[in-house]
Design an enzyme around this catalytic site. Structure first.
Site, PDB file in Angstrom:
ATOM      1  N   ASN A   1     120.641  62.885  21.707  1.00 31.67           N
ATOM      2  CA  ASN A   1     121.040  61.323  21.076  1.00 31.67           C
ATOM      3  C   ASN A   1     122.406  61.528  20.377  1.00 31.67           C
ATOM      4  O   ASN A   1     122.757  60.576  19.998  1.00 31.67           O
ATOM      5  CB  ASN A   1     119.850  60.893  20.060  1.00 31.67           C
ATOM      6  CG  ASN A   1     118.571  60.919  20.881  1.00 31.67           C
ATOM      7  OD1 ASN A   1     118.418  60.752  22.087  1.00 31.67           O
ATOM      8  ND2 ASN A   1     117.748  60.372  20.147  1.00 31.67           N
TER       9      ASN A   1
ATOM     10  N   TYR B   1     121.585  68.273  20.861  1.00 36.91           N
ATOM     11  CA  TYR B   1     120.340  67.320  21.265  1.00 36.91           C
ATOM     12  C   TYR B   1     121.097  66.246  21.740  1.00 36.91           C
ATOM     13  O   TYR B   1     122.080  65.581  21.391  1.00 36.91           O
ATOM     14  CB  TYR B   1     119.378  66.934  19.949  1.00 36.91           C
ATOM     15  CG  TYR B   1     118.735  68.454  19.743  1.00 36.91           C
ATOM     16  CD1 TYR B   1     117.512  68.788  20.692  1.00 36.91           C
ATOM     17  CD2 TYR B   1     119.253  69.257  18.683  1.00 36.91           C
ATOM     18  CE1 TYR B   1     116.795  70.038  20.280  1.00 36.91           C
ATOM     19  CE2 TYR B   1     118.421  70.263  18.503  1.00 36.91           C
ATOM     20  CZ  TYR B   1     117.468  70.908  19.184  1.00 36.91           C
ATOM     21  OH  TYR B   1     116.680  72.004  19.008  1.00 36.91           O
TER      22      TYR B   1
ATOM     23  N   HIS C   1     114.485  65.516  31.517  1.00 35.14           N
ATOM     24  CA  HIS C   1     115.619  64.875  30.663  1.00 35.14           C
ATOM     25  C   HIS C   1     116.745  65.999  30.763  1.00 35.14           C
ATOM     26  O   HIS C   1     117.778  65.471  30.512  1.00 35.14           O
ATOM     27  CB  HIS C   1     115.247  64.783  29.324  1.00 35.14           C
ATOM     28  CG  HIS C   1     115.712  63.549  28.493  1.00 35.14           C
ATOM     29  ND1 HIS C   1     116.195  62.511  29.156  1.00 35.14           N
ATOM     30  CD2 HIS C   1     115.633  63.490  27.142  1.00 35.14           C
ATOM     31  CE1 HIS C   1     116.552  61.670  28.339  1.00 35.14           C
ATOM     32  NE2 HIS C   1     116.138  62.075  27.059  1.00 35.14           N
TER      33      HIS C   1
ATOM     34  N   TYR D   1     112.888  73.256  26.004  1.00 30.91           N
ATOM     35  CA  TYR D   1     113.375  72.186  26.868  1.00 30.91           C
ATOM     36  C   TYR D   1     114.010  72.395  28.142  1.00 30.91           C
ATOM     37  O   TYR D   1     114.216  71.373  29.108  1.00 30.91           O
ATOM     38  CB  TYR D   1     114.453  71.165  26.104  1.00 30.91           C
ATOM     39  CG  TYR D   1     114.094  70.605  24.660  1.00 30.91           C
ATOM     40  CD1 TYR D   1     113.149  69.685  24.665  1.00 30.91           C
ATOM     41  CD2 TYR D   1     114.412  71.445  23.586  1.00 30.91           C
ATOM     42  CE1 TYR D   1     112.405  69.210  23.428  1.00 30.91           C
ATOM     43  CE2 TYR D   1     113.932  70.902  22.391  1.00 30.91           C
ATOM     44  CZ  TYR D   1     113.073  69.821  22.228  1.00 30.91           C
ATOM     45  OH  TYR D   1     112.646  69.317  20.741  1.00 30.91           O
TER      46      TYR D   1
END
Length: 202
Positions: free
Chosen positions: A66, A64, A19, A14
């Protein structure tokens, strides 16, 4: 004492994602102000040091996106940091690329990382909103934010990270409006006043 939290997803898969611009901005701050070394604590990678004579902990949650609030709230409780000494760096779909805005409190604009922090800590922390632009269709958002920045975006991305690093001392001095103004002038001077999203006509 201040808590600077970058929002993103952990690991090399990632690392280059849109993001993860919050991680990228905070990494630039850590390099510039020699915060570190990184240690695993608070469900995060965390670095400590001083900016403008104030103690700062930089937090890269490993929960992560969330579940970012779990990490931020753990560090906040441990150090008893007031909410108005917390600055969260995150991607912002509702701002064009290379735009930076700062605000205290307010809504989460559908951002799950912010929603998690608000649920765990309360709402009155500062958001450093780092514009990445919007893909134009809600159905495309998920893929858009989890794709890497294009090579053509690197110049403005580097400039945004530089601006955050250059003016981070103003955050540690509780001068958020000045931080925003100085960053805006810096990005304008670099020629990034009106950036287009990748693929956008104009």
């Amino acid at each position: 004492m201040f808590l600077f939290a970058g929002l993103g997803n952990p690991g090399p898969k990632y690392a280059g994602n849109r993001h993860n611009i919050g991680f990228m901005a905070l990494e630039a701050i850590c390099r510039r102000h020699r915060l570190g070394p990184l240690r695993r604590r608070f469900q995060s990678l965390a670095a400590e040091g001083e900016i403008a004579g104030e103690k700062v902990i930089a937090l890269f949650p490993e929960t992560y996106m969330n579940e970012s609030g779990r990490a931020v709230s753990e560090a906040q409780r441990f150090y008893k940091i007031p909410l108005d000494h917390i600055f969260v760096f995150h991607d912002e779909l509702d701002l064009p690329p290379a735009k930076l805005r700062i605000k205290k409190g307010g809504g989460n604009a559908g951002h799950n990382g912010l929603r998690s922090i608000t649920a765990q800590c309360g709402n009155d922390y500062f958001r450093v909103r780092l514009g990445i632009g919007h893909p134009g269709d809600k159905a495309l958002v998920h893929a858009y934010v989890l794709n890497d920045f294009a090579k053509s975006e690197k110049p403005w991305l580097d400039a945004v990270c530089d601006a955050c690093a250059d003016f981070a001392d103003l955050l540690a001095q509780k001068r958020p409006e000045e931080f925003q103004n100085r960053a805006h002038l810096f990005l304008d001077a670099q020629g990034f006043g009106e950036q287009k999203r990748v693929g956008e006509k104009g």
